[in-house]
Design an enzyme around this catalytic site. Structure first.
Site, short mmCIF file in Angstrom:
data_model
loop_
_atom_site.label_atom_id
_atom_site.label_comp_id
_atom_site.label_asym_id
_atom_site.label_seq_id
_atom_site.Cartn_x
_atom_site.Cartn_y
_atom_site.Cartn_z
N CYS A 160 -28.50 30.35 10.48
CA CYS A 160 -28.63 29.70 9.18
C CYS A 160 -27.76 28.47 9.06
O CYS A 160 -26.80 28.29 9.79
CB CYS A 160 -28.23 30.66 8.07
SG CYS A 160 -29.28 32.11 7.99
N ASN B 241 -24.24 32.21 6.44
CA ASN B 241 -24.56 31.93 7.84
C ASN B 241 -23.73 32.89 8.68
O ASN B 241 -22.51 32.90 8.58
CB ASN B 241 -24.19 30.48 8.16
CG ASN B 241 -24.19 30.18 9.67
OD1 ASN B 241 -23.42 29.37 10.14
ND2 ASN B 241 -25.06 30.81 10.41
N GLY B 242 -24.37 33.68 9.50
CA GLY B 242 -23.63 34.62 10.36
C GLY B 242 -24.30 35.97 10.36
O GLY B 242 -25.49 36.10 10.07
N GLY C 248 -32.16 26.50 11.04
CA GLY C 248 -33.07 27.51 10.50
C GLY C 248 -34.30 26.86 9.91
O GLY C 248 -34.17 25.96 9.07
N TYR D 149 -25.14 24.19 22.57
CA TYR D 149 -26.54 24.10 22.16
C TYR D 149 -26.80 23.99 20.66
O TYR D 149 -27.61 23.18 20.23
CB TYR D 149 -27.29 25.32 22.73
CG TYR D 149 -28.70 25.47 22.24
CD1 TYR D 149 -29.67 24.52 22.56
CD2 TYR D 149 -29.07 26.55 21.44
CE1 TYR D 149 -30.97 24.65 22.10
CE2 TYR D 149 -30.37 26.68 20.98
CZ TYR D 149 -31.32 25.73 21.30
OH TYR D 149 -32.59 25.86 20.85
#
Ligand code: SF4
Length: 483
Positions: A11, A112-113, A37, A257
């Site tokens: 996210c 996020n996570g 996302g 990445y």
């Protein structure tokens, strides 16, 4: 759907306080974070009295490009979220930000996570009578805050955070504050920026990456620190550090990445980091070749660094088609095997008759690498060598990155020689873990004090993963419970 055989970021989050058209600013920020996302997106705004919300499946531009939608999100405060699902199905009720009405007022949150004890907590909360509206691990935060016996929002939030384990960056919005939180090890990123305010006072922005500040013209202030809660209101920014000091373990894969190459992570420009990783890879894994070709787009900076260090010419021998939608339907089995060519095609003029070094950032299942190598051979390459700008991915991630369970990771089941044979290359080599640390300005991986989370390469998980076995599957008791 096209399987591009890459790990996926879960996210991206964004928050704005005291800025004109906060929802429009949030939409721009989320657009810059789209790579984190693409399955769904949402914005909750606050106009000083009321909260307003709009969420939808798909891309930011598909959901927030309509003036009517934006007119329904008034106010100088907003938070937003881009979703890539690692837990919970992609249905509208799982789209964030989540919103709840508490006795202290409204509370919106984007995450996020991944919480590694979310299933255990969810079970316990359900037994206490909490009714979950979604299948997302993030909803656990909302219930923990709701049942906390503390009186202030911040104390309730701290109470909730102390019960969860995992990696998380949160943005939250209440009637009075914009809140940003980073987990105690700072695995996932979160930054603070400043914009001219709506009323002459300062305006503030929180975001997963600096590229989201650039798009809205915000100035970078600093990274939110690991374990820090930042509380933003009209008086400015306060910092609360409720956890004891711990050595940070930022996700090293962000550099390889996930992050956008124009972002700066923890003070390091991602583009420069990738070039240095490529140069280190060339030093460690030399090869006689005529041309260095990146697997686009993420392999490009590493390939440039490789080519420069190896003194081999860099060429765009694979061209990426940017207009392939994530939901492109491949209509028959007969053409499904052509899938990769919807996205990549070989540039025969560059490749024919050459000894080619392909540079990519990772190999997950190996399916795409295999197809790309085959495509490069069909374009006339004399030899194909593959160089990877990350160590072999041998373990699953439980901290918010979508990786297959361990048994499906090519490097978990095969030696490098076996992988080379399966992928069909003359040689295959990966950067070493020490080389990766060195390229990122660290002396080498010190097993006692590693500077990063590198669990997907080493199996050294810095945060316990109580809900999963080492193979990456839910523990048996949990499977039984989930039916
Ligand atoms: S396990 Fe890998 S992808 Fe997951 S947080 Fe750690 S380094 Fe990043």
């Amino acid at each position: 759907m096209i399987d591009d055989d890459k790990p996926h970021e879960e996210c991206g989050v964004f928050g704005a306080w005291n800025v004109a058209d906060a929802a429009a600013i949030a939409a721009l920020g989320l657009h810059a974070l789209q790579h984190r996302g693409q399955e769904a997106t949402g914005i909750v705004s606050h106009d000083g009295v009321r909260f307003h919300s709009h969420k939808g499946l798909g891309l930011v531009g598909d959901n927030f490009g309509d003036a009517k939608v934006m007119a329904g999100l008034p106010g100088p405060r907003a938070i937003g979220h881009n979703r890539y699902a690692t837990t919970g199905d992609t249905v509208l009720r799982n789209v964030q930000p989540l919103f709840a009405e508490f006795e202290f007022g409204g509370f919106a949150v984007g995450h996020n996570g991944n919480l590694t004890n979310a299933h255990t907590l969810r079970r316990a909360l359900t037994r206490r009578g909490c009714l979950f509206q979604s299948t997302m691990d993030s909803e656990v935060f909302v219930h923990l805050i709701a049942i906390s016996l503390y009186s202030t929002v911040v104390d309730r939030l701290i109470d909730a955070l102390k019960q969860v384990t995992g990696a998380y960056s949160l943005v939250a919005l209440t009637n009075e504050q914009l809140i940003g939180v980073r987990d105690p090890l700072g695995v996932r990123p979160l930054i603070l920026g400043r914009l001219p305010g709506a009323d002459g006072k300062a305006g503030w922005v929180l975001a997963s990456e600096t590229c989201a500040l650039d798009i809205v013209g915000a100035e970078f202030v600093r990274d939110v620190e690991p374990g820090e809660i930042v509380l933003v209101d009209d008086a400015g920014v306060q910092s609360v550090k409720p956890f004891g000091p711990q050595k940070p373990r930022f996700c090293v894969f962000e550099y390889i990445y996930f992050a956008r190459p124009d972002s700066v992570m923890e003070g390091t420009p991602v583009y420069n980091a990738r070039k240095r990783i490529g140069a280190q890879l060339a030093l460690e894994t030399p090869v006689e070749a005529d041309v260095v070709v990146p697997v686009p787009d993420s392999g490009v900076p590493a390939a440039m660094g490789f080519a420069e260090a190896a003194r081999i010419s860099f060429e765009l021998g694979i061209i990426r088609n940017h207009y392939v939608g994530r939901t492109f339907i491949e209509p028959t089995d007969q053409i499904r095997h052509l899938g990769v060519r919807l996205k990549h095609s070989a540039n025969r003029a560059i490749i024919e008759g050459k000894r080619v070094v392909l540079v990519d950032d990772s190999i997950v299942r190996g399916t795409t690498s295999q197809k790309i190598v085959e495509m490069v051979r069909q374009a006339g390459a004399r030899e194909v060598h593959m160089r990877i700008a990350g160590p072999p991915t041998t373990h699953s991630c439980f901290y918010g990155i979508d990786t297959p369970e361990r048994g499906k990771l090519l490097a978990a089941r095969n030696s490098v020689e076996e992988m080379a044979r399966l992928i069909g290359v003359e040689s295959l080599a990966f950067i070493s873990i020490d080389g990766l640390y060195k390229a990122l300005g660290k002396p080498g991986r010190d097993a006692a004090q590693p500077a990063f989370c590198d669990a997907c390469f080493t199996g050294d998980y810095p945060i316990p993963v109580p809900d999963h076995s080492e193979a990456g599957e839910p523990r048996l008791s949990l499977l039984a419970e989930l039916g």
